[in-house]
Design an enzyme around this catalytic site. Structure first.
Site, mmCIF file in Angstrom:
data_model
loop_
_atom_site.group_PDB
_atom_site.id
_atom_site.type_symbol
_atom_site.label_atom_id
_atom_site.label_comp_id
_atom_site.label_asym_id
_atom_site.label_seq_id
_atom_site.Cartn_x
_atom_site.Cartn_y
_atom_site.Cartn_z
ATOM 1 N N GLY A 12 0.795 -1.227 0.000
ATOM 2 C CA GLY A 12 0.000 0.000 0.000
ATOM 3 C C GLY A 12 0.822 1.269 0.000
ATOM 4 O O GLY A 12 0.365 2.315 0.468
ATOM 5 N N SER A 13 2.031 1.205 -0.582
ATOM 6 C CA SER A 13 2.858 2.421 -0.553
ATOM 7 C C SER A 13 2.268 3.518 -1.444
ATOM 8 O O SER A 13 2.401 4.706 -1.124
ATOM 9 C CB SER A 13 4.299 2.101 -0.950
ATOM 10 O OG SER A 13 4.391 1.699 -2.293
ATOM 11 N N MET A 94 -4.569 -6.449 -6.683
ATOM 12 C CA MET A 94 -4.148 -7.485 -7.618
ATOM 13 C C MET A 94 -5.273 -8.455 -7.966
ATOM 14 O O MET A 94 -5.086 -9.674 -7.931
ATOM 15 C CB MET A 94 -2.935 -8.227 -7.058
ATOM 16 C CG MET A 94 -1.753 -7.306 -6.723
ATOM 17 S SD MET A 94 -1.171 -6.320 -8.118
ATOM 18 C CE MET A 94 -0.167 -7.556 -8.938
ATOM 19 N N ASN A 111 -6.340 3.261 -12.128
ATOM 20 C CA ASN A 111 -5.369 2.251 -11.718
ATOM 21 C C ASN A 111 -3.964 2.772 -11.997
ATOM 22 O O ASN A 111 -3.766 3.633 -12.853
ATOM 23 C CB ASN A 111 -5.610 0.963 -12.519
ATOM 24 C CG ASN A 111 -4.658 -0.156 -12.130
ATOM 25 O OD1 ASN A 111 -4.418 -0.401 -10.943
ATOM 26 N ND2 ASN A 111 -4.088 -0.831 -13.125
ATOM 27 N N HIS A 113 -0.265 1.087 -13.106
ATOM 28 C CA HIS A 113 0.324 -0.146 -13.607
ATOM 29 C C HIS A 113 1.823 0.077 -13.796
ATOM 30 O O HIS A 113 2.236 1.089 -14.370
ATOM 31 C CB HIS A 113 -0.341 -0.541 -14.933
ATOM 32 C CG HIS A 113 0.235 -1.808 -15.507
ATOM 33 N ND1 HIS A 113 -0.090 -3.051 -15.019
ATOM 34 C CD2 HIS A 113 1.131 -2.006 -16.498
ATOM 35 C CE1 HIS A 113 0.583 -3.970 -15.690
ATOM 36 N NE2 HIS A 113 1.323 -3.362 -16.600
ATOM 37 N N THR A 145 -10.856 0.091 -17.829
ATOM 38 C CA THR A 145 -11.909 -0.456 -18.677
ATOM 39 C C THR A 145 -11.936 -1.965 -18.426
ATOM 40 O O THR A 145 -11.076 -2.491 -17.714
ATOM 41 C CB THR A 145 -11.627 -0.190 -20.172
ATOM 42 O OG1 THR A 145 -10.397 -0.847 -20.521
ATOM 43 C CG2 THR A 145 -11.518 1.297 -20.449
ATOM 44 N N GLU A 147 -11.107 -4.260 -20.281
ATOM 45 C CA GLU A 147 -9.919 -4.941 -20.803
ATOM 46 C C GLU A 147 -8.731 -4.637 -19.898
ATOM 47 O O GLU A 147 -8.424 -3.458 -19.635
ATOM 48 C CB GLU A 147 -9.626 -4.478 -22.242
ATOM 49 C CG GLU A 147 -8.724 -5.434 -22.985
ATOM 50 C CD GLU A 147 -8.449 -4.983 -24.420
ATOM 51 O OE1 GLU A 147 -7.518 -5.523 -25.024
ATOM 52 O OE2 GLU A 147 -9.150 -4.087 -24.917
ATOM 53 N N THR A 176 9.396 4.655 -6.812
ATOM 54 C CA THR A 176 9.669 6.025 -6.360
ATOM 55 C C THR A 176 8.916 7.035 -7.222
ATOM 56 O O THR A 176 8.356 8.009 -6.711
ATOM 57 C CB THR A 176 11.191 6.309 -6.424
ATOM 58 O OG1 THR A 176 11.850 5.352 -5.600
ATOM 59 C CG2 THR A 176 11.528 7.699 -5.940
HETATM 60 C C1 GAR Z 1 2.973 -0.960 -7.634
HETATM 61 O O1 GAR Z 1 4.214 -1.023 -8.288
HETATM 62 C C2 GAR Z 1 1.853 -0.962 -8.644
HETATM 63 O O2 GAR Z 1 2.149 -0.239 -9.816
HETATM 64 C C3 GAR Z 1 1.714 -2.419 -8.938
HETATM 65 O O3 GAR Z 1 1.909 -3.071 -7.713
HETATM 66 C C4 GAR Z 1 2.712 -2.272 -6.861
HETATM 67 C C5 GAR Z 1 1.958 -2.018 -5.586
HETATM 68 O O4 GAR Z 1 2.757 -1.425 -4.614
HETATM 69 N N1 GAR Z 1 0.426 -2.712 -9.503
HETATM 70 C C6 GAR Z 1 0.184 -3.763 -10.293
HETATM 71 O O5 GAR Z 1 1.023 -4.573 -10.593
HETATM 72 C C7 GAR Z 1 -1.249 -3.848 -10.785
HETATM 73 N N2 GAR Z 1 -1.399 -4.967 -11.671
HETATM 74 P P1 GAR Z 1 2.078 -0.744 -3.341
HETATM 75 O O6 GAR Z 1 1.107 -1.746 -2.732
HETATM 76 O O7 GAR Z 1 3.235 -0.479 -2.403
HETATM 77 O O8 GAR Z 1 1.402 0.513 -3.791
#
Ligand code: GAR
Length: 191
Positions: A12-13, A94, A111, A113, A145, A147, A176
């Site tokens: 959850g950063s 996820m 979102n 990514h 979306t 997809e 970061t």
């Molecule tokens: C982040 O890098 C995010 O972009 C990625 O997971 C990490 C979550 O880190 N998201 C995905 O891969 C979505 N498919 P966080 O929990 O520390 O924010």
């Protein structure tokens, strides 16, 4: 109020970065916006503790307790809608979402990514970028979306891929930038 609900699965950063930006940059006063709930599909998600430290209500909805993706998404929608959200923010959430869920939040679901979309949708983005010999990697904030990892791009951050990078070192460099970009993208939507 413009209520923001954040969905997480892990550390959850990115959620924490958004919560801190909301506090530091006075989103409540400037935009009438506040983070009203953090919801995780995993009870052990580290981000839940961070949310509690910021006095944000949390909820856990374990997908394993549901018979189908549709049933899980229906319960998730019920939990989210209790907070009457103007914006639903996926931050390391996820789970693949059903078309019904995505439609329900159309125009208010975003979102982040960890790749420069449309390259490398899905998982293991950093290792795949290294294996392909990419000189640059990054992250994308996009509308959701039905997809997976498609939808209009709201912002992107680019970082170099260095010769000795592993998926871990590259992920740290990208993360970061995510922490800078994601709060900004949310604030732009609020403004
Ligand atoms: C982040 O890098 C995010 O972009 C990625 O997971 C990490 C979550 O880190 N998201 C995905 O891969 C979505 N498919 P966080 O929990 O520390 O924010």
């Amino acid at each position: 109020y413009k209520n923001i609900v954040i969905l997480i699965s892990g550390s959850g950063s990115n959620m924490a970065a958004i919560v801190r930006a909301a506090e530091r940059r006075h989103w409540a006063d400037r935009y009438g916006a506040r983070v009203v709930a953090v919801i995780s599909n995993k009870a052990e998600a580290g981000g839940l503790g961070v949310a509690r430290e910021h006095h944000i209500p949390t909820a856990v909805l374990d997908h394993k307790g549901f018979a189908s993706r549709e049933a899980f998404d229906a319960a998730l929608m019920t939990e989210i809608d209790r907070h009457d959200p103007a914006l639903v923010v996926l931050a390391g959430f996820m789970r693949i979402l059903t078309p019904g869920f995505v439609q329900h939040y159309e125009g208010r679901l975003i979102n982040i990514h960890p790749s420069l979309l449309p390259a490398f949708t899905g998982l293991n983005t950093h290792q795949r970028a290294i294996d392909m010999g990419c000189r640059f990697a990054g992250a994308t904030v996009h509308r959701v979306t039905s997809e997976l990892d498609h939808g209009d791009i709201l912002d992107q951050a680019v970082v170099p891929v260095l010769p000795d990078d592993t998926a871990k070192t590259l992920a740290e460099r990208v993360l970061t930038q995510e922490h800078i970009m994601y709060p900004r993208a949310v604030e732009k939507l609020l403004a």
